[in-house]
Design an enzyme around this catalytic site. Structure first.
Site, short mmCIF file in Angstrom:
data_model
loop_
_atom_site.label_atom_id
_atom_site.label_comp_id
_atom_site.label_asym_id
_atom_site.label_seq_id
_atom_site.Cartn_x
_atom_site.Cartn_y
_atom_site.Cartn_z
N LYS B 80 0.85 -1.19 0.00
CA LYS B 80 0.00 0.00 0.00
C LYS B 80 0.89 1.24 0.00
O LYS B 80 1.89 1.30 0.73
CB LYS B 80 -0.91 -0.02 1.23
CG LYS B 80 -2.01 1.04 1.20
CD LYS B 80 -2.94 0.87 2.41
CE LYS B 80 -4.06 1.90 2.43
NZ LYS B 80 -4.92 1.76 3.63
N SER B 155 -9.82 2.03 2.49
CA SER B 155 -8.92 2.79 1.65
C SER B 155 -7.94 1.93 0.87
O SER B 155 -7.40 2.35 -0.14
CB SER B 155 -8.14 3.77 2.50
OG SER B 155 -7.31 3.07 3.42
N SER B 179 -10.03 -0.49 6.67
CA SER B 179 -9.41 -0.36 5.35
C SER B 179 -8.69 -1.59 4.82
O SER B 179 -8.27 -1.62 3.67
CB SER B 179 -8.45 0.83 5.32
OG SER B 179 -9.19 2.03 5.38
#
Ligand SMILES: [Mg+2]
Ligand SMILES: [Zn+2]
Lengths: 98, 500, 504
Positions: B80, B155, B179
């Site tokens: 990420k 997210s 997330s």
């Protein structure tokens, strides 16, 4: 509990150092107002004898020994800066000293 | 397309360490897959072809030399874009950081590199992890491999999408309010948010410091456990890191035996507001759990309905402070510095231009909640609600070993559907947020497709702090039964991507 | 703009001053408060920085144990209570020298609180003790340093842009805040100065800081307000920053009293504001007024866990505290048999600790004092260095004194030996040997030198014989010169008089 005005948003934006154009203040005020109305629910619970929780782990006294570690070189430190001069970070003029 | 991309991480690690397949071949297969399908999926913001091949070659050299390898050596991974990577761009999905290259690695990244995990690149995310759909990325949305018109969750939508589109068998996400788990649920993958303090936060760009936690994403429970075991552990660079042995999550994933366990259904997380197909799949899972010899009871957590509200005060408050450093002085982009303006003005223009509207909205909200005169009513009160949530969990875990709920109230929604309605968007995390508020570990496990839209549904499993191993035991037990029922992994039911 | 002031005596006759002092101390830890970067002063810009103290995205603080320990020790030395549980908070405001745009500080939970410091000053009625009440001592971190480029003055106003060096950012600071200090009357300036001086002595004694005001490791802000009478409620205060010498502390209080008094007497109000002190001109000028921009939005620092010092730890630290400097000073005055004035000379020379060290090593107090406040102070002064930087140890002085009392060195030779130590020629015995420093005790060479001196100045012998014994000085001087100072002057004089048949 809320009731956020455009002036409130302008003041908060100044505190947060975000230059929100005047024509967007109303839009943000409306959304913030809606969000604040939704979160006002937190006041509905009885918390008279409840302690606030700032940390999810119940630990205290986490220390580091006073032993030097590895620092960056000036070149590394400055590598991501938008403006550099004389091995220092160059910034626009400062209005007043804290 | 090479069949290497469909293999599990544990299988790939075995092939690499035995020398049957080289790590370079494995990396190249995944790089090829990315080249073929990421135009549609857009899981990656940055692909590090050269770096991936170099670290894969280093693993191959170790294999040749007969060196001992870690459990995931040579396995590719998507990272990420919120974890600092030395020499690799780190943007957090924000324009303000476009082009920034950190001079250091996050501790999780260091651990991955030391374990020989091959980092393919940085995955897409909602800007500064604010969102549940990855539509708030400044670099465009990520698409759900199950239906490219739908969101992959957020997210960490890039991480869930890269795993579910077979671009990488593993990914790292971060979970502040869901997330990792919500994206896993809507993409049919597995995601775990470890106990707060279980995985170092050092080098992970902070959203809400007291809630953030990095964790593993994969296509099955064992792979998730292996990745968990590689990234977890005490880090003196993170004061909130727990200095205790990491629970043996890999052994738990292999145990997969829940006979005699007590499983609690959280009454407040389900029912009204949850899609019918989500509810029916959840009910089937309950029956499955009972059939495996566990006792299922209902427990009540009366403070949970206030969790969402408390979360949307705590998160913006901490975020408003964490994001203050993005001012165009020491790193990142600067806007409006024409020589005539003051530093204050330039900072303000930089932040206005560099942040997207959701980020600005939350910073303003947090600034408000912390400001003099409002602190007690908002931030202070929210922290007390947090205590109540923790007490609810404590009471529940006095009765049961794990808790379960649906991970998300709905399956993946359409891109654009909730973009202009922040409150509707926030509701996606209603079931995942209480876990972050109390610092507990949670997993999302795929439990089938909702009949009405044929999209994946996730089961959330919650354990007490530092009992992360229970998630894997329970998850693996359910997974085994479901695989048998489906005749293979759920992602085998996903449509082929055009590029493949 | 220079503001009106009222004569100090007149001001004090009309108003009652209330003082407040905020002192920031930079700790002398090896590393910064929240990271492992070095704190050494004077390094090239931005070489003592890391992701943490640069505030790079993702970095996290890790708390320096010695920083906390120093804070507790300072609190104890200032008679404070030590918190059983306290936290750091974030003080949020934007400033380019502050990397995270918040300062990690303590807010409503300081580590030390409710203390006092007694200070002595001279008053019209003799020496008098004032008790300065201390509200709190808390931990925080320093900022980076700005330098201003362009414009005419190099100052902040009119500068075109600024350059920032973050080496200082994150160095541990302890902020020590007094409660309002009342009851000083006209002695407010002296009490303020004595407080800062006493605080400096305590901090130096604790060894927690080098307390160099000129390098900014001790910084003082002076708050002052006036009220009509000691019974009236507190007036509006001004906050004067950058008061960075003891002399300035005294002057700044005096100036602010005079300035406030002039405003109040003219019927104006005092503005609550931050002011900047100017050492060169001896005045303060207005900074910015307190505004709504100062909403610091404090909240508990989530990245640092609470501190709960165990009572055992606190008591251990209390037991190991050094003697209070004022108490110690009184003891030494008695032990050494000094006058207060002599002691002042010693303290002002900065040699107190060095003398104590020498005395502890067995050097006679008078001798130790003579060397450190005399010859060694002169040498340090000539070289522009601190006394501590001289390579002279107690062992050197001890050996020197032994040789002097044995008569093998005289004062002049002893000074030469010390010079040898300072330029690094070895220990005293090595230098004495290498330089051939020894009092000549054999009369033969002395008599020869006397003869030579008398031959060079034939008239002098008659002068001495005529009873003008003072004329012997020139002969003794010539002999000393001929023997390169190694003669015993008294013996030379004796031999001369013997030779000329005169008696003293
Ligand atoms: Mg302060
Ligand atoms: Zn540092």
């Amino acid at each position: 509990m809320s009731g956020i005005s455009q002036e409130d948003v302008a003041h908060l934006a100044r505190l947060a150092h975000i230059d929100i154009p005047a024509d967007q203040l109303g839009h943000y005020a409306k959304q913030l107002d809606a969000i604040l109305n939704a979160v006002a629910e937190v006041s509905s619970l009885d918390t008279a004898n409840v302690a606030a929780m700032s940390h999810p782990v119940p630990m205290t006294n986490v220390f580091r020994e006073d032993i030097p570690g590895v620092s960056l070189t000036a070149e590394q430190a400055l590598s991501g800066a938008p403006a550099v001069e004389d091995e220092r970070f160059r910034v626009p003029r400062i209005l007043d000293e804290e | 397309m090479s069949d290497l991309i469909r293999k599990d991480a544990s299988e790939l690690a075995g092939l690499v360490s035995s020398g049957e397949v080289s790590a370079v071949e494995v990396a190249q297969a995944h790089l090829d897959r990315i080249a073929a399908v990421d135009g549609e999926v857009h899981a990656f913001l940055h692909v590090d072809t050269e770096g991936a091949l170099v670290s894969a070659a280093a693993v191959d050299a170790k294999v040749k030399a007969g060196d001992k390898l870690s459990v995931l050596a040579g396995v590719p991974l998507g990272l990420k874009d919120i974890l600092a990577t030395n020499g690799l761009p780190t943007t957090c999905g924000s324009r303000i950081l476009d082009g920034w290259i950190p001079p250091y690695d996050a501790t999780v990244v260091t651990k991955l590199r030391e374990a020989g995990v091959v980092i393919l690149g940085k995955t897409n995310m909602d800007e500064f992890a604010m969102g549940s759909s990855t539509e708030h990325s400044a670099f465009g949305p990520t698409h759900n491999p199950w239906d490219l018109e739908r969101i992959p969750g957020g997210s960490g939508g890039g991480s869930s999408a890269c795993v579910s589109s077979f671009e990488a068998p593993l990914a790292i996400g971060t979970d502040t309010g869901g997330s990792i788990r919500q994206p896993a649920a809507v993409t049919g993958s597995v995601g775990v948010k470890p106990t707060y303090g279980g995985v170092s936060r050092y080098g992970i760009v902070a959203l809400a410091s007291s809630l953030d936690q990095a964790g593993p994403c994969a296509r099955n429970v064992l792979d998730t456990a292996l990745l968990h075991s590689v990234i977890a552990g005490h880090d003196p660079m993170d004061a909130t890191s727990i200095n205790a042995p990491v629970p043996d999550v890999v052994a738990a994933a292999k145990r997969a035996d829940i006979k005699g366990m007590k499983v609690g259904i959280v009454k407040e997380l389900g029912g009204e507001g949850y899609q019918a197909g989500v509810r029916s799949r959840f009910e089937e899972s309950v029956a499955l759990i009972e059939s495996l010899g566990a006792e299922v009871v209902e427990v009540s957590c009366p403070s949970f309905p206030a969790a969402l509200a408390a979360y949307y005060l705590i998160l913006p408050s901490e975020a408003s402070s964490n994001l203050a450093k993005f001012d165009g002085i020491r790193f990142g982009n600067r806007v409006g510095d024409d020589g005539s303006k003051s530093v204050e003005q330039v900072m303000s223009e930089t932040r206005a231009a560099g942040f997207g509207s959701e980020v600005i909205r939350r910073i303003i909200l947090g600034t408000y909640a912390l400001s003099a005169g409002y602190y007690d009513a908002y931030y202070g009160q929210a922290q007390k609600v947090r205590t109540l949530i923790k007490q609810d969990f404590d009471a529940a875990f006095a009765k049961v070993d794990v808790l379960i709920s649906p991970t998300a109230p709905t399956t993946a929604f359409k891109i654009g559907e909730k973009l202009d309605d922040p409150l509707a968007m926030y509701l996606n995390d209603v079931a995942t947020i209480p876990v972050n508020m109390a610092g507990l570990p949670g997993m999302s496990l795929p439990i089938g497709l909702a009949p009405e839209d044929n999209l994946p549904v996730g089961l959330q499993i919650i354990a007490p702090a530092m009992a992360d191993d229970r998630l894997y035991n329970v998850g693996a037990a359910i997974e085994r039964e479901l695989l048998a029922k489906w005749g293979g992994p759920i992602l085998g039911m996903a449509p082929e991507l055009a590029g493949a | 703009m220079v503001e009106a002031t009222m004569n100090y005596d007149e001001a004090i006759s009309k108003f009652d001053p209330v003082l407040g002092l905020e002192v920031h101390v930079e700790l002398g830890t090896n590393t910064k408060m929240f990271c492992g970067c070095s704190t050494v002063f004077g390094a090239p810009p931005n070489t003592q920085v890391c992701p943490v103290c640069l505030g790079l995205p993702g970095a996290l603080p890790a708390l320096n144990k010695i920083g906390v320990e120093s804070a507790i020790r300072i609190g104890l030395a200032l008679n404070c209570e030590i918190a059983e549980w306290c936290r750091f908070a974030r003080k949020n405001y934007f400033y380019p020298d502050m990397p995270k745009n918040f300062q990690t500080s303590q807010y409503d939970e300081p580590i030390a609180f409710e203390g006092y410091l007694d200070v002595e000053i001279d008053t019209d009625e003799g020496r008098k003790t004032f008790r300065v009440p201390i509200e709190r001592a808390h931990m925080e971190e320093d900022t980076g340093k700005n330098s201003h480029v362009g414009g005419a003055t190099g100052r902040i106003h009119g500068a075109d842009y600024s350059l920032v060096d973050y080496n200082r950012a994150g160095i541990p600071l302890i902020e020590i805040v007094t409660k309002p200090i009342t009851g000083t009357g006209k002695y407010a300036p002296e009490v303020a100065k004595a407080y800062v001086a006493a605080l400096r002595d305590i901090l130096r004694g604790l060894g927690v800081s080098d307390v160099k005001m000129e390098q900014g490791s001790l910084r003082c802000d002076v708050n002052l307000s006036l009220r009509e009478t000691p019974e009236s409620k507190l007036g509006t205060r001004s906050e004067t920053k950058n008061v960075n010498s003891l002399r300035s502390v005294e002057r700044a209080v005096r100036y602010e009293v005079s300035r406030h008094a002039a405003r109040l007497a003219a019927g104006d109000t005092v503005v609550q504001e931050t002011r900047h002190w100017h050492e060169d001109t001896g005045i303060s000028t207005s900074g910015r007024a307190k505004s709504d921009a100062e909403d610091y939005r404090y909240f508990p620092e989530p990245d640092l866990l609470p501190i709960a010092p165990s009572r055992e730890w606190v008591e251990e630290l209390r037991a190991a505290l050094p003697e209070n400097p004022a108490v110690r000073r009184a003891r030494l005055v008695a032990d050494w048999g000094l006058s207060e004035i002599d002691m002042n000379t010693v303290v002002n020379s900065g040699a107190l600790d060095l003398i104590v060290e020498a005395v502890d090593a067995g050097v006679d107090p008078a001798a130790a004092r003579k060397w450190w406040t005399g010859e060694l102070s002169r040498i340090a002064n000539d070289r522009g260095i601190e006394l501590e930087e001289l390579p002279v140890t107690p062992a050197h002085l001890k050996r020197l004194e032994e040789l002097i009392s044995a008569g093998s060195l005289n004062d002049k030779l002893a000074r030469q030996a010390l010079e040898g130590v300072i330029v690094g020629e070895g220990d005293i015995d090595e230098i004495v040997k290498a330089r051939g420093l020894a009092v000549v005790s054999d009369d033969g060479p002395l008599l020869a030198a006397i003869d030579e001196a008398l031959a060079a100045d034939p008239a002098v012998a008659e002068t001495i014989k005529s009873g003008k014994l003072a004329a012997a000085g020139s002969v003794v001087g010539a002999v000393m010169k001929a023997t390169r100072g190694q003669a015993d002057a008294a013996r030379v004089r004796e031999l001369l008089f013997e030779k000329l048949g005169v008696s003293e």
